[in-house]
Scaffold this motif. Structure first.
Motif, PDB file in Angstrom:
ATOM      1  N   HIS A 151      21.493  43.129  66.126  1.00 33.71           N
ATOM      2  CA  HIS A 151      20.356  42.881  67.026  1.00 33.71           C
ATOM      3  C   HIS A 151      19.109  43.660  66.612  1.00 33.71           C
ATOM      4  N   VAL A 152      18.843  43.674  65.318  1.00 34.19           N
ATOM      5  CA  VAL A 152      17.650  44.324  64.783  1.00 34.19           C
ATOM      6  C   VAL A 152      16.491  43.334  64.807  1.00 34.19           C
ATOM      7  N   LYS A 153      15.295  43.802  65.126  1.00 32.17           N
ATOM      8  CA  LYS A 153      14.125  42.928  65.109  1.00 32.17           C
ATOM      9  C   LYS A 153      13.822  42.492  63.679  1.00 32.17           C
ATOM     10  N   ALA A 154      13.470  41.235  63.527  1.00 31.88           N
ATOM     11  CA  ALA A 154      13.257  40.657  62.197  1.00 31.88           C
ATOM     12  C   ALA A 154      12.200  41.399  61.400  1.00 31.88           C
ATOM     13  N   GLU A 155      11.142  41.856  62.068  1.00 29.01           N
ATOM     14  CA  GLU A 155      10.044  42.521  61.356  1.00 29.01           C
ATOM     15  C   GLU A 155      10.427  43.884  60.795  1.00 29.01           C
ATOM     16  N   LYS A 156      11.568  44.412  61.225  1.00 29.91           N
ATOM     17  CA  LYS A 156      12.038  45.703  60.724  1.00 29.91           C
ATOM     18  C   LYS A 156      12.791  45.556  59.401  1.00 29.91           C
ATOM     19  N   ILE A 157      13.175  44.323  59.046  1.00 26.86           N
ATOM     20  CA  ILE A 157      14.012  44.072  57.873  1.00 26.86           C
ATOM     21  C   ILE A 157      13.183  43.443  56.755  1.00 26.86           C
ATOM     22  N   HIS A 158      13.279  44.000  55.564  1.00 25.35           N
ATOM     23  CA  HIS A 158      12.504  43.540  54.413  1.00 25.35           C
ATOM     24  C   HIS A 158      13.461  43.091  53.304  1.00 25.35           C
ATOM     25  N   VAL A 159      13.303  41.863  52.838  1.00 23.42           N
ATOM     26  CA  VAL A 159      14.179  41.315  51.802  1.00 23.42           C
ATOM     27  C   VAL A 159      13.633  41.656  50.415  1.00 23.42           C
ATOM     28  N   ILE A 160      14.424  42.410  49.656  1.00 27.87           N
ATOM     29  CA  ILE A 160      14.117  42.730  48.253  1.00 27.87           C
ATOM     30  C   ILE A 160      15.318  42.257  47.445  1.00 27.87           C
ATOM     31  N   PRO A 161      15.226  41.089  46.810  1.00 27.01           N
ATOM     32  CA  PRO A 161      16.412  40.438  46.242  1.00 27.01           C
ATOM     33  C   PRO A 161      17.020  41.175  45.047  1.00 27.01           C
ATOM     34  N   ASN A 162      18.275  40.819  44.785  1.00 26.30           N
ATOM     35  CA  ASN A 162      18.905  41.209  43.524  1.00 26.30           C
ATOM     36  C   ASN A 162      18.183  40.498  42.380  1.00 26.30           C
ATOM     37  N   ALA A 163      18.375  40.991  41.160  1.00 30.02           N
ATOM     38  CA  ALA A 163      17.706  40.385  40.005  1.00 30.02           C
ATOM     39  C   ALA A 163      18.636  40.417  38.796  1.00 30.02           C
ATOM     40  N   TRP A 164      18.132  39.896  37.672  1.00 26.96           N
ATOM     41  CA  TRP A 164      18.957  39.755  36.468  1.00 26.96           C
ATOM     42  C   TRP A 164      18.324  40.420  35.244  1.00 26.96           C
ATOM     43  N   GLN A 165      17.078  40.883  35.366  1.00 26.47           N
ATOM     44  CA  GLN A 165      16.310  41.257  34.175  1.00 26.47           C
ATOM     45  C   GLN A 165      16.918  42.403  33.360  1.00 26.47           C
ATOM     46  N   HIS A 166      17.738  43.242  34.004  1.00 25.98           N
ATOM     47  CA  HIS A 166      18.340  44.340  33.242  1.00 25.98           C
ATOM     48  C   HIS A 166      19.235  43.829  32.121  1.00 25.98           C
ATOM     49  N   TYR A 167      19.729  42.597  32.253  1.00 27.45           N
ATOM     50  CA  TYR A 167      20.610  42.053  31.214  1.00 27.45           C
ATOM     51  C   TYR A 167      19.869  41.801  29.898  1.00 27.45           C
ATOM     52  N   GLU A 168      18.553  41.704  29.960  1.00 26.35           N
ATOM     53  CA  GLU A 168      17.790  41.534  28.729  1.00 26.35           C
ATOM     54  C   GLU A 168      17.938  42.748  27.804  1.00 26.35           C
ATOM     55  N   ARG A 169      18.224  43.905  28.384  1.00 29.14           N
ATOM     56  CA  ARG A 169      18.312  45.138  27.602  1.00 29.14           C
ATOM     57  C   ARG A 169      19.720  45.390  27.062  1.00 29.14           C
ATOM     58  N   ILE A 170      20.679  44.588  27.473  1.00 25.37           N
ATOM     59  CA  ILE A 170      22.086  44.841  27.133  1.00 25.37           C
ATOM     60  C   ILE A 170      22.506  43.983  25.946  1.00 25.37           C
ATOM     61  N   PRO A 171      23.104  44.576  24.917  1.00 30.38           N
ATOM     62  CA  PRO A 171      23.568  43.798  23.768  1.00 30.38           C
ATOM     63  C   PRO A 171      24.909  43.117  24.063  1.00 30.38           C
ATOM     64  N   TYR A 172      25.273  42.151  23.237  1.00 35.56           N
ATOM     65  CA  TYR A 172      26.582  41.521  23.334  1.00 35.56           C
ATOM     66  C   TYR A 172      27.625  42.391  22.630  1.00 35.56           C
ATOM     67  N   ASP A 173      28.879  42.233  23.040  1.00 37.63           N
ATOM     68  CA  ASP A 173      29.990  42.925  22.394  1.00 37.63           C
ATOM     69  C   ASP A 173      30.921  41.860  21.822  1.00 37.63           C
ATOM     70  N   GLU A 174      30.864  41.665  20.516  1.00 33.84           N
ATOM     71  CA  GLU A 174      31.595  40.569  19.887  1.00 33.84           C
ATOM     72  C   GLU A 174      33.103  40.812  19.829  1.00 33.84           C
ATOM     73  N   ASN A 175      33.552  41.979  20.229  1.00 35.84           N
ATOM     74  CA  ASN A 175      34.992  42.264  20.280  1.00 35.84           C
ATOM     75  C   ASN A 175      35.611  41.919  21.629  1.00 35.84           C
ATOM     76  N   THR A 176      34.795  41.407  22.551  1.00 32.82           N
ATOM     77  CA  THR A 176      35.246  41.193  23.924  1.00 32.82           C
ATOM     78  C   THR A 176      36.361  40.148  24.032  1.00 32.82           C
ATOM     79  N   LEU A 177      36.146  38.967  23.472  1.00 28.50           N
ATOM     80  CA  LEU A 177      37.143  37.899  23.629  1.00 28.50           C
ATOM     81  C   LEU A 177      38.485  38.263  23.008  1.00 28.50           C
TER      82      LEU A 177
END
Length: 259
Positions: A151-177
């Protein structure tokens, strides 16, 4: 200007969803805040902290884990006449400040959790809902759930979504499969903590109905938190990979038949 001090207890934990959110939000904030505008307090047991340019990191108190979070941290925030920022669901009971509530699963699906876990988290979330200066959440759905159950008032809640951009910095690991005994585009992949409320059972049912296909699932389950563990048996064509690294996760997503 009111100083904001980040609750850095999440650095004690292995990186899963909420810890990733906290780390990436802070990494982006570090690019735009002025030096000294934002501070992060961490427990004395923290060994490694992120290297920030503008966010100051300070070790605070002598207590550990939850006692640190509910005693040492709020005492430090009060002493500095600041506001706490808590990005991982949990906020100090004396002064919740600004809290990110990722979901309200303890209200929506209480049957999946132990009584001890429900009691503790309901106390924390009820306190935050009533006393926090502001609430952050990650989706409009979660915002509606917080409003519905707390029962929180809507104006008290702020939506800051999840994102994906950190994956741009991560390399692949070809030994995974080879490591997990998988073949490219010959498996379906899912990655989540293996909680009953994540509808993990649906994947098991799909695996049973498609016995010639392979289903790979990354994630781990905490038997102390959940009431009945998984609550079902995994079929033979369902591979539970456990916790995987960022590099492995990125590779598993790239090479799967479907995610």
């Amino acid at each position: 200007m009111v100083k904001v001090i980040v609750n850095g207890r999440f650095l004690l934990h292995r990186i899963t969803g909420v810890e990733r959110y906290a780390r990436e939000i802070l990494a982006e904030l570090d690019k735009i805040v002025e030096p000294g505008e934002l501070e992060m307090a961490v427990p004395p047991a923290i060994e490694e902290v992120p290297g920030y340019k503008n966010i100051k990191v300070v070790r605070v108190g002598k207590l550990h884990n939850r006692l640190w979070e509910h005693i040492s941290f709020p005492m430090y925030v009060k002493k500095r006449e600041a506001v706490s920022l808590n990005l991982c669901n949990v906020a100090p009971l004396p002064a919740p400040g600004i809290v990110c509530i990722h979901d309200v699963k303890v209200k929506a699906t209480p049957q999946y959790f132990s009584k001890k876990f429900l009691l503790w988290y309901n106390l924390l979330l009820t306190n935050a809902a009533k006393r926090a200066k502001a609430i952050i959440t990650v989706s409009e759905f979660s915002k509606r759930e917080i409003i519905k159950y707390y029962h929180v008032k809507a104006e008290k809640i702020h939506v800051i979504p999840n994102a994906w951009q950190h994956y741009e910095r991560i390399p692949y690991d070809e030994n995974t499969l080879p490591k997990y005994g998988l073949e490219k585009e010959q498996y379906f992949f899912s990655m989540c903590s293996l909680e009953p409320n994540k509808n993990f059972k649906w994947i098991a049912e799909a695996a049973k109905q498609n016995p010639d296909m392979t289903f790979a699932v990354a994630g781990s389950i905490n038997e102390k938190v959940f009431a009945d563990g998984l609550g079902f048996e995994c079929p033979a064509n369902m591979n539970l990979l456990g916790y995987v690294s960022d590099e492995e996760a990125k590779t598993l997503m790239r090479d799967c038949k479907a995610f």
